[in-house]
Scaffold this motif. Structure first.
Motif, PDB file in Angstrom:
ATOM      1  N   ARG A   7       0.839  -1.213   0.000  1.00  0.00           N
ATOM      2  CA  ARG A   7       0.000   0.000   0.000  1.00  0.00           C
ATOM      3  C   ARG A   7       0.868   1.255   0.000  1.00  0.00           C
ATOM      4  O   ARG A   7       0.570   2.234  -0.693  1.00  0.00           O
ATOM      5  CB  ARG A   7      -0.925  -0.007   1.211  1.00  0.00           C
ATOM      6  CG  ARG A   7      -2.082  -0.957   1.076  1.00  0.00           C
ATOM      7  CD  ARG A   7      -3.069  -0.719   2.214  1.00  0.00           C
ATOM      8  NE  ARG A   7      -3.954  -1.844   2.342  1.00  0.00           N
ATOM      9  CZ  ARG A   7      -4.003  -2.667   3.388  1.00  0.00           C
ATOM     10  NH1 ARG A   7      -3.210  -2.490   4.419  1.00  0.00           N
ATOM     11  NH2 ARG A   7      -4.862  -3.657   3.424  1.00  0.00           N
ATOM     12  N   SER A  30      -6.125  13.234  -0.927  1.00  0.00           N
ATOM     13  CA  SER A  30      -7.315  12.524  -1.393  1.00  0.00           C
ATOM     14  C   SER A  30      -7.149  12.051  -2.838  1.00  0.00           C
ATOM     15  O   SER A  30      -7.467  10.905  -3.162  1.00  0.00           O
ATOM     16  CB  SER A  30      -8.534  13.446  -1.262  1.00  0.00           C
ATOM     17  OG  SER A  30      -9.665  12.832  -1.798  1.00  0.00           O
ATOM     18  N   ARG A  31      -6.642  12.926  -3.704  1.00  0.00           N
ATOM     19  CA  ARG A  31      -6.413  12.535  -5.107  1.00  0.00           C
ATOM     20  C   ARG A  31      -5.350  11.462  -5.211  1.00  0.00           C
ATOM     21  O   ARG A  31      -5.465  10.526  -6.011  1.00  0.00           O
ATOM     22  CB  ARG A  31      -5.995  13.757  -5.935  1.00  0.00           C
ATOM     23  CG  ARG A  31      -7.172  14.572  -6.386  1.00  0.00           C
ATOM     24  CD  ARG A  31      -6.825  15.779  -7.209  1.00  0.00           C
ATOM     25  NE  ARG A  31      -5.780  15.600  -8.197  1.00  0.00           N
ATOM     26  CZ  ARG A  31      -5.152  16.610  -8.796  1.00  0.00           C
ATOM     27  NH1 ARG A  31      -5.464  17.859  -8.487  1.00  0.00           N
ATOM     28  NH2 ARG A  31      -4.221  16.390  -9.685  1.00  0.00           N
ATOM     29  N   ALA A  33      -4.521   9.267  -2.878  1.00  0.00           N
ATOM     30  CA  ALA A  33      -5.083   8.029  -2.332  1.00  0.00           C
ATOM     31  C   ALA A  33      -6.031   7.383  -3.336  1.00  0.00           C
ATOM     32  O   ALA A  33      -6.008   6.151  -3.518  1.00  0.00           O
ATOM     33  CB  ALA A  33      -5.801   8.315  -1.016  1.00  0.00           C
ATOM     34  N   LYS A  34      -6.849   8.201  -4.003  1.00  0.00           N
ATOM     35  CA  LYS A  34      -7.782   7.660  -4.996  1.00  0.00           C
ATOM     36  C   LYS A  34      -7.020   6.975  -6.124  1.00  0.00           C
ATOM     37  O   LYS A  34      -7.372   5.876  -6.545  1.00  0.00           O
ATOM     38  CB  LYS A  34      -8.659   8.780  -5.547  1.00  0.00           C
ATOM     39  CG  LYS A  34      -9.706   8.297  -6.524  1.00  0.00           C
ATOM     40  CD  LYS A  34     -10.603   9.431  -6.969  1.00  0.00           C
ATOM     41  CE  LYS A  34     -11.648   8.892  -7.945  1.00  0.00           C
ATOM     42  NZ  LYS A  34     -12.524   9.951  -8.420  1.00  0.00           N
ATOM     43  N   VAL A  38      -6.599   3.484  -2.374  1.00  0.00           N
ATOM     44  CA  VAL A  38      -6.720   3.347  -0.920  1.00  0.00           C
ATOM     45  C   VAL A  38      -7.461   4.572  -0.379  1.00  0.00           C
ATOM     46  O   VAL A  38      -7.680   5.541  -1.084  1.00  0.00           O
ATOM     47  CB  VAL A  38      -5.346   3.194  -0.220  1.00  0.00           C
ATOM     48  CG1 VAL A  38      -4.576   1.995  -0.755  1.00  0.00           C
ATOM     49  CG2 VAL A  38      -4.505   4.456  -0.371  1.00  0.00           C
ATOM     50  N   SER A  39      -7.805   4.526   0.888  1.00  0.00           N
ATOM     51  CA  SER A  39      -8.505   5.654   1.494  1.00  0.00           C
ATOM     52  C   SER A  39      -7.534   6.764   1.890  1.00  0.00           C
ATOM     53  O   SER A  39      -6.354   6.504   2.143  1.00  0.00           O
ATOM     54  CB  SER A  39      -9.267   5.195   2.739  1.00  0.00           C
ATOM     55  OG  SER A  39      -8.355   4.899   3.778  1.00  0.00           O
ATOM     56  N   SER A  40      -8.053   7.983   1.946  1.00  0.00           N
ATOM     57  CA  SER A  40      -7.237   9.116   2.410  1.00  0.00           C
ATOM     58  C   SER A  40      -6.757   8.878   3.832  1.00  0.00           C
ATOM     59  O   SER A  40      -5.624   9.216   4.179  1.00  0.00           O
ATOM     60  CB  SER A  40      -8.034  10.414   2.358  1.00  0.00           C
ATOM     61  OG  SER A  40      -8.417  10.711   1.055  1.00  0.00           O
ATOM     62  N   GLY A  41      -7.637   8.312   4.651  1.00  0.00           N
ATOM     63  CA  GLY A  41      -7.279   8.035   6.042  1.00  0.00           C
ATOM     64  C   GLY A  41      -6.072   7.116   6.148  1.00  0.00           C
ATOM     65  O   GLY A  41      -5.198   7.316   6.995  1.00  0.00           O
ATOM     66  N   LEU A  42      -5.999   6.132   5.261  1.00  0.00           N
ATOM     67  CA  LEU A  42      -4.860   5.217   5.276  1.00  0.00           C
ATOM     68  C   LEU A  42      -3.579   5.950   4.862  1.00  0.00           C
ATOM     69  O   LEU A  42      -2.514   5.745   5.448  1.00  0.00           O
ATOM     70  CB  LEU A  42      -5.131   4.034   4.350  1.00  0.00           C
ATOM     71  CG  LEU A  42      -4.199   2.842   4.482  1.00  0.00           C
ATOM     72  CD1 LEU A  42      -4.231   2.265   5.893  1.00  0.00           C
ATOM     73  CD2 LEU A  42      -4.570   1.772   3.470  1.00  0.00           C
ATOM     74  N   HIS A  45      -2.513   7.913   7.741  1.00  0.00           N
ATOM     75  CA  HIS A  45      -2.023   6.990   8.769  1.00  0.00           C
ATOM     76  C   HIS A  45      -0.570   6.592   8.483  1.00  0.00           C
ATOM     77  O   HIS A  45       0.269   6.578   9.383  1.00  0.00           O
ATOM     78  CB  HIS A  45      -2.915   5.744   8.829  1.00  0.00           C
ATOM     79  CG  HIS A  45      -2.374   4.650   9.695  1.00  0.00           C
ATOM     80  ND1 HIS A  45      -2.366   4.731  11.078  1.00  0.00           N
ATOM     81  CD2 HIS A  45      -1.812   3.462   9.371  1.00  0.00           C
ATOM     82  CE1 HIS A  45      -1.815   3.630  11.571  1.00  0.00           C
ATOM     83  NE2 HIS A  45      -1.477   2.844  10.557  1.00  0.00           N
TER      84      HIS A  45
END
Length: 193
Positions: A7, A30-31, A33-34, A38-42, A45
């Motif tokens: 990831r 966000s872009r 991660a997309k 994967v998610s932005s939160g990940l 993290h």
């Protein structure tokens, strides 16, 4: 299910691609991660913020570059061959592609305001300079540090120019410019040493 390492690698690669597409650091996590799936939160993290994610991407780019240089050096027999190997690795299809070039340009910009980016860029500059000086010294003597500075500056300059004027030259063209400068440095330095 993807592992944490996979990831992170996806996020790093997506960061380089997004910066390449935008041409700047004006991209969102966000872009990124997309694009990585994967998610932005990940992403937050794993990396904490966009700057850390971008620095991880630059470390990845530098690791790929260093591996190519090491591999090329194993096949080089002379000091000149070793310098040429460094130059060719600098402009290989892996390293001299639009996304990576854009990342380098933005890395220079970030280094003006980020101590961590400045430190990482300094490490790159010192290693490149030391590698060039090591193999220039037998060819140009005491002129090696100055010659290395000029060659490294030309390498960086061709990256920056390519970031501003995409597709103006390819890796082979860039290599030819730096190899011609190397020939001039050796010719001028060997007459003075």
């Amino acid at each position: 299910m993807a592992t944490e390492a996979a990831r992170k690698k996806q996020l790093v690669e997506a960061t380089v691609q997004e910066i390449g597409a935008a041409g700047s650091l004006n991209v969102t996590v966000s872009r990124i991660a997309k694009r990585a799936g994967v998610s932005s939160g990940l992403a937050f993290h794993y990396f904490g913020d966009k700057d850390r994610l971008f620095l991880a991407a630059m470390r990845h780019i530098m690791t790929v570059y260093a591996a190519e240089v090491r591999d090329a050096l194993t096949r080089a027999n002379t000091n000149r061959d070793r310098i040429e190997a460094i130059i060719r690795a600098s402009f290989s299809t892996t390293n001299f592609q639009s996304d990576v070039i854009s990342a380098w340009l933005n890395f220079y910009v970030l280094a003006r305001s980020s101590n961590e980016a400045r430190r990482l860029l300094s490490i790159y500059h010192r290693r490149l300079h030391a590698n060039l000086v090591h193999d220039l010294r037998p060819l140009v003597g005491d002129h090696a540090p100055a010659a290395a500075e000029r060659l490294a500056g030309l390498i960086d300059g061709l990256y920056l120019r390519s970031a501003i004027t995409p597709h103006a030259m390819d890796g082979a063209d860039a290599q030819a410019h730096v190899l011609a400068a190397l020939t001039q440095e050796i010719s001028a330095g060997s007459g003075n040493s």
